[in-house]
Design a protein around this motif. Structure first.
Motif, PDB file in Angstrom:
ATOM      1  N   ASP A 194      43.302  33.597  37.070  1.00 44.44           N
ATOM      2  CA  ASP A 194      41.922  33.779  37.545  1.00 44.44           C
ATOM      3  C   ASP A 194      41.241  35.002  36.922  1.00 44.44           C
ATOM      4  N   ASN A 195      41.883  35.572  35.882  1.00 40.65           N
ATOM      5  CA  ASN A 195      41.272  36.624  35.067  1.00 40.65           C
ATOM      6  C   ASN A 195      41.006  37.915  35.849  1.00 40.65           C
ATOM      7  N   THR A 196      41.863  38.235  36.820  1.00 43.02           N
ATOM      8  CA  THR A 196      41.719  39.477  37.570  1.00 43.02           C
ATOM      9  C   THR A 196      42.828  40.480  37.243  1.00 43.02           C
ATOM     10  N   LEU A 197      43.655  40.125  36.269  1.00 41.79           N
ATOM     11  CA  LEU A 197      44.768  40.996  35.886  1.00 41.79           C
ATOM     12  C   LEU A 197      44.258  42.162  35.050  1.00 41.79           C
ATOM     13  N   LYS A 198      44.725  43.375  35.351  1.00 42.34           N
ATOM     14  CA  LYS A 198      44.326  44.546  34.573  1.00 42.34           C
ATOM     15  C   LYS A 198      44.953  44.501  33.185  1.00 42.34           C
ATOM     16  N   LYS A 199      44.336  45.205  32.242  1.00 42.25           N
ATOM     17  CA  LYS A 199      44.855  45.219  30.867  1.00 42.25           C
ATOM     18  C   LYS A 199      46.264  45.794  30.833  1.00 42.25           C
ATOM     19  N   TYR A 200      46.489  46.901  31.546  1.00 46.39           N
ATOM     20  CA  TYR A 200      47.817  47.505  31.657  1.00 46.39           C
ATOM     21  C   TYR A 200      48.212  47.517  33.122  1.00 46.39           C
TER      22      TYR A 200
END
Length: 293
Positions: A194-200
């Motif tokens: 759902d595209n809510t994951l942080k880059k790191y």
């Protein structure tokens, strides 16, 4: 030179042997002979003392700053604060939220890129005077950025020692936000979808003693074990240093006659694939550490 009073528990320290500094883990200090040694901070070399921790609180041994002896200014351990110190500064922890700092190796590469940019134009910074002369507003959301895996484990231990409901509130702002424990791989997969994951972000798992065989390959990876096998994690070392450190870890596991070791990792997403109907989350690992607290 000014000194820093703030500090936190340290999982390791230095002592002097044959005229040289030697690293030692707090959990490996023999309480019967520790009186024969002086211990020093791994960053600033100021004297620290060993503590056995409290068995009733499930606290492992650790080092802390010696009474009356402060860390040097800029020391990594002197700069880190615990929740009690943050509470003192902010007046409340109700509005405390967590962020993730980019990995040190990424920061170093970005810094080198800035140096190599010889356009001649001086880039103005919008942050040079921001915040000068202002006071913190305890009613406003404030961030506590976590840089390393060791910082994360220390923060989790600090949160664990808090009273309810603060403990639950702070855990909910770490787990599923910046940290996905080895029981929460499905949440990690969901947030990626759902595209809510942080880059790191941080994750954890158990690494098997035989994983060094996989790391020896070009584009090799280590497989982390979670609570079950419904989702698999494949971690790809960012560089040769990480690859070598993971190989050394598996060798140390073998030497200790253990089969697995629990580790935490700082990572970014590489890919997600399906093999034999099992989702595989591929991650780039920048740093890892064991939980020494």
């Amino acid at each position: 030179m000014p000194t820093v009073n703030a500090g936190r528990a340290m999982p390791d320290a230095l002592y002097i042997k044959d005229g040289r500094y030697v690293l030692i883990r707090a959990v490996n200090v023999n309480p019967k002979t520790k009186g024969n040694k002086n211990f020093y901070c791994t960053f600033c070399k100021r004297k620290v003392v060993h503590s056995q921790g409290k068995k009733t609180e499930d606290s492992k041994p650790f080092f802390r700053k010696s009474p009356g002896v402060n860390h040097k200014e800029g020391c990594e351990y002197g700069k880190k604060k615990n929740l009690e110190e943050t509470m003192r500064e902010e007046g409340t922890l109700d509005n405390l939220h967590y962020g993730v700092k980019p990995p040190l190796v990424v920061q170093a590469l970005e810094s080198e890129g800035e140096i190599s940019n010889i356009s001649g134009d001086k880039k103005e910074s919008g942050n040079e005077i921001k915040g000068i002369g202002t006071k913190k507003n305890p009613a406003k959301k404030h961030h506590r950025h976590i840089l390393t895996v060791d910082d994360l484990f220390h923060e989790l231990m600090d949160i664990k020692s808090q009273e309810e409901p603060l403990r639950s509130k702070l855990f909910s702002r770490i787990i599923g936000k910046i940290y996905y424990p080895y029981s929460q791989y499905q949440m990690l997969l969901n947030h990626r979808q759902d595209n809510t994951l942080k880059k790191y972000f941080f994750t954890a798992g158990k690494i098997n003693v035989n994983q060094y065989k996989n790391l020896a390959l070009d584009e090799g990876y280590a497989e982390l074990e979670g609570v079950n096998n419904d989702i698999k994690l494949h971690v790809y070392p960012f560089d040769d240093r990480i690859s070598g450190a993971l190989k050394n870890l598996t060798w140390n596991i073998r030497q200790a006659k253990k089969h697995k070791e629990f580790i935490g990792l700082k990572v970014s997403i590489k890919n997600v694939s399906i093999k034999n109907e099992v989702p595989i989350i591929e991650l780039i690992v920048y740093e890892f550490d064991q939980n020494h607290y």
